[in-house]
Design a protein around this motif. Structure first.
Motif, PDB file in Angstrom:
ATOM      1  N   GLN A  77      44.184 -63.532  47.104  1.00 23.32           N
ATOM      2  CA  GLN A  77      44.267 -63.391  45.652  1.00 23.32           C
ATOM      3  C   GLN A  77      44.663 -61.975  45.252  1.00 23.32           C
ATOM      4  O   GLN A  77      45.285 -61.770  44.201  1.00 23.32           O
ATOM      5  CB  GLN A  77      42.933 -63.784  45.021  1.00 23.32           C
ATOM      6  CG  GLN A  77      42.580 -65.248  45.210  1.00 23.32           C
ATOM      7  CD  GLN A  77      43.755 -66.162  44.890  1.00 23.32           C
ATOM      8  OE1 GLN A  77      44.225 -66.233  43.760  1.00 23.32           O
ATOM      9  NE2 GLN A  77      44.268 -66.861  45.910  1.00 23.32           N
ATOM     10  N   SER A  80      48.375 -61.950  45.552  1.00 28.30           N
ATOM     11  CA  SER A  80      48.915 -62.740  44.450  1.00 28.30           C
ATOM     12  C   SER A  80      48.908 -61.934  43.159  1.00 28.30           C
ATOM     13  O   SER A  80      49.872 -61.969  42.374  1.00 28.30           O
ATOM     14  CB  SER A  80      48.088 -64.018  44.278  1.00 28.30           C
ATOM     15  OG  SER A  80      48.595 -64.823  43.244  1.00 28.30           O
ATOM     16  N   THR A  84      52.093 -60.581  40.764  1.00 24.41           N
ATOM     17  CA  THR A  84      52.134 -60.678  39.304  1.00 24.41           C
ATOM     18  C   THR A  84      52.434 -59.323  38.679  1.00 24.41           C
ATOM     19  O   THR A  84      53.235 -59.225  37.738  1.00 24.41           O
ATOM     20  CB  THR A  84      50.793 -61.212  38.773  1.00 24.41           C
ATOM     21  OG1 THR A  84      50.513 -62.468  39.388  1.00 24.41           O
ATOM     22  CG2 THR A  84      50.842 -61.386  37.271  1.00 24.41           C
ATOM     23  N   TYR A 319      49.029 -66.796  53.575  1.00 29.16           N
ATOM     24  CA  TYR A 319      49.518 -65.775  52.635  1.00 29.16           C
ATOM     25  C   TYR A 319      50.468 -66.397  51.614  1.00 29.16           C
ATOM     26  O   TYR A 319      50.335 -66.167  50.407  1.00 29.16           O
ATOM     27  CB  TYR A 319      50.209 -64.669  53.428  1.00 29.16           C
ATOM     28  CG  TYR A 319      51.142 -63.785  52.639  1.00 29.16           C
ATOM     29  CD1 TYR A 319      50.662 -62.695  51.926  1.00 29.16           C
ATOM     30  CD2 TYR A 319      52.510 -64.031  52.622  1.00 29.16           C
ATOM     31  CE1 TYR A 319      51.527 -61.878  51.207  1.00 29.16           C
ATOM     32  CE2 TYR A 319      53.370 -63.232  51.911  1.00 29.16           C
ATOM     33  CZ  TYR A 319      52.872 -62.151  51.205  1.00 29.16           C
ATOM     34  OH  TYR A 319      53.727 -61.353  50.489  1.00 29.16           O
ATOM     35  N   ASN A 320      51.412 -67.194  52.078  1.00 29.90           N
ATOM     36  CA  ASN A 320      52.369 -67.822  51.166  1.00 29.90           C
ATOM     37  C   ASN A 320      51.697 -68.801  50.218  1.00 29.90           C
ATOM     38  O   ASN A 320      52.067 -68.892  49.045  1.00 29.90           O
ATOM     39  CB  ASN A 320      53.465 -68.536  51.969  1.00 29.90           C
ATOM     40  CG  ASN A 320      54.553 -67.593  52.437  1.00 29.90           C
ATOM     41  OD1 ASN A 320      55.424 -67.205  51.679  1.00 29.90           O
ATOM     42  ND2 ASN A 320      54.487 -67.203  53.697  1.00 29.90           N
ATOM     43  N   SER A 322      48.651 -68.546  49.138  1.00 28.89           N
ATOM     44  CA  SER A 322      47.877 -67.751  48.186  1.00 28.89           C
ATOM     45  C   SER A 322      48.736 -67.266  47.030  1.00 28.89           C
ATOM     46  O   SER A 322      48.252 -67.129  45.899  1.00 28.89           O
ATOM     47  CB  SER A 322      47.233 -66.553  48.896  1.00 28.89           C
ATOM     48  OG  SER A 322      46.343 -66.970  49.911  1.00 28.89           O
ATOM     49  N   LEU A 323      50.013 -67.011  47.295  1.00 24.98           N
ATOM     50  CA  LEU A 323      50.906 -66.498  46.255  1.00 24.98           C
ATOM     51  C   LEU A 323      51.172 -67.521  45.155  1.00 24.98           C
ATOM     52  O   LEU A 323      51.656 -67.160  44.076  1.00 24.98           O
ATOM     53  CB  LEU A 323      52.242 -66.059  46.868  1.00 24.98           C
ATOM     54  CG  LEU A 323      52.197 -64.884  47.849  1.00 24.98           C
ATOM     55  CD1 LEU A 323      53.609 -64.526  48.285  1.00 24.98           C
ATOM     56  CD2 LEU A 323      51.507 -63.679  47.243  1.00 24.98           C
ATOM     57  N   SER A 325      49.175 -68.898  43.270  1.00 23.25           N
ATOM     58  CA  SER A 325      48.312 -68.692  42.107  1.00 23.25           C
ATOM     59  C   SER A 325      48.802 -67.563  41.202  1.00 23.25           C
ATOM     60  O   SER A 325      48.183 -67.296  40.164  1.00 23.25           O
ATOM     61  CB  SER A 325      46.877 -68.391  42.562  1.00 23.25           C
ATOM     62  OG  SER A 325      46.833 -67.178  43.303  1.00 23.25           O
ATOM     63  N   SER A 326      49.893 -66.903  41.583  1.00 22.58           N
ATOM     64  CA  SER A 326      50.347 -65.729  40.829  1.00 22.58           C
ATOM     65  C   SER A 326      50.745 -66.075  39.396  1.00 22.58           C
ATOM     66  O   SER A 326      50.608 -65.238  38.496  1.00 22.58           O
ATOM     67  CB  SER A 326      51.516 -65.053  41.550  1.00 22.58           C
ATOM     68  OG  SER A 326      52.620 -65.930  41.653  1.00 22.58           O
TER      69      SER A 326
END
Length: 393
Positions: A77, A80, A84, A319-320, A322-323, A325-326
């Motif tokens: 997060q 992410s 943003t 990792y990908n 998790s992104l 949620s950006s």
């Protein structure tokens, strides 16, 4: 220098997860085999009765929340949120007549280079560092070139195609990353991991629907060109994430990130000079744009520092995911900066993405995603006299 990076320099043994059989023993006891480590196993589910199933389900859920998993979830997060921040600062730069995507990332690679390369030289000595460049530099050149061009193509794609296309096609990096992780490290994907991926992508679909309903899209000037740019850029992203994970599981983090920064500076600088030298003279250079560049570089520096640590703790595929949620964090920024209206679907979409991240490790564990045995190159006499560095996170 983060503690996880300095941890690489401790002179202790790194255990290899080659075998999970045999009697348990303390890792540092004389009877403990050097290449044996016991991987955690999820508690089995009991289907004999409804109460037994409920109890076993709770035990399974409780077993997820290890220190390593919680740190992986939080680190995901954090990156992410960094993504943003970079999107917001880039938008503000464009609004201020400053649109130089290649020049913009030059400062990122330069900061990685000046922070991590000197430390690598200190650890390896200058002669050892030159040997590393001669023998292993070629693989870092490929990594840096793909990373630079991936960033460039994704930024260019936003200029030609729609936001909807960009968000959907950017998710192509996930299956590409899974494929290259399988090629490099042969992880045994459980069906619950694939279910977690599908749930995360479902959350992305809800976020895309929210943007479409609230009319945040824009018309495409050349949709085919933009979609191709985004597909190629997402493919390069997936490749570089998986490749960097493969490297950091076998080499010190400071070596990998320092080399990415050094070669990235050279490739990015040449490209910026060739493509953006005229625009540099017409762009608005003032206190506001410089401040936004500093904020962008800081967010990207944190991302590029935390990402390889997350690769070790979990995986580049995680990792990908998790992104995804950006976009929710983008809404939070937009509420204050761009006066976005809140649409109710954003909140369940974010919850669905987090649920997918939890389901991803419902059966498999982070420790099963690949071996972590980083070593300095054999031809390098590392300062301190050891060629084996700790890599367990």
């Amino acid at each position: 220098m983060s503690s996880a990076y300095l941890e690489d320099t401790k002179d202790i043994k790194a255990l290899r997860p080659d075998s999970i059989e045999g009697p348990p023993s303390l890792p540092n006891s004389p009877s403990a085999p050097h290449d044996e480590i016991h991987l955690p196993v999820r508690p089995p589910l009991d289907y004999s009765s409804a109460p037994a199933f409920a109890r076993s389900l709770w035990r399974r859920f409780a077993s997820l929340w290890t220190k390593r998993f919680v740190l992986s979830l939080l680190a995901g997060q954090l990156v992410s949120l960094c993504i943003t921040c970079t999107n917001v600062t880039t938008t503000e730069l464009v609004n201020r007549n400053w649109a130089l995507p290649t020049t913009q990332t030059f400062f990122l690679y330069f900061s990685l280079f000046v922070i991590y390369t000197p430390y690598t030289i200190y650890r390896y000595t200058f002669v050892g560092w030159l040997k590393m460049l001669y023998k292993d530099g070629w693989k870092y050149i490929i990594l840096a070139a793909c990373d630079v061009e991936g960033n460039f193509l994704v930024v260019k794609a936003y200029q030609y195609t729609t936001l909807l296309s960009c968000m959907l096609l950017d998710a192509w990096a996930i299956p590409v990353c899974l494929l290259f992780c399988f090629i490099y490290m042969r992880p045994k994907y459980h069906w619950t991991q694939l279910l977690g991926v599908l749930i995360c992508v479902g959350g992305l679909g809800m976020l895309v629907a929210s943007d479409e309903i609230t009319d945040k899209d824009w018309p495409a000037s050349s949709r085919a060109k933009g979609d191709i740019f985004m597909l190629v850029g997402a493919t390069l992203y997936g490749f570089t994430n998986a490749t960097e994970e493969f490297f950091v599981r076998r080499s010190p983090l400071y070596e990998v990130v320092g080399q990415l920064g050094m070669w990235g500076v050279l490739i990015n600088g040449i490209q910026a000079a060739g493509l953006e030298h005229k625009d540099m003279t017409t762009a608005s250079w003032n206190g506001a744009t410089i401040g936004l560049l500093v904020a962008y570089t800081a967010a990207m520096f944190i991302l590029y520092t935390v990402a390889p640590i997350l690769y070790r703790m979990a995986s580049s595929a995680y990792y990908n995911l998790s992104l995804l949620s950006s976009d929710f964090y983008g809404l939070l920024f937009g509420l204050f900066l761009f006066h976005y209206s809140v649409y109710w679907l954003y909140f369940p979409a974010f919850a669905v993405v987090i649920l997918g991240l939890i389901i991803y490790f419902w059966h498999a564990t982070p420790e099963e995603q690949g071996k972590i045995e980083p070593r300095v190159p054999e031809y390098v006499n590392e300062r301190g006299g050891t060629a084996l560095v700790v890599g367990q996170v």
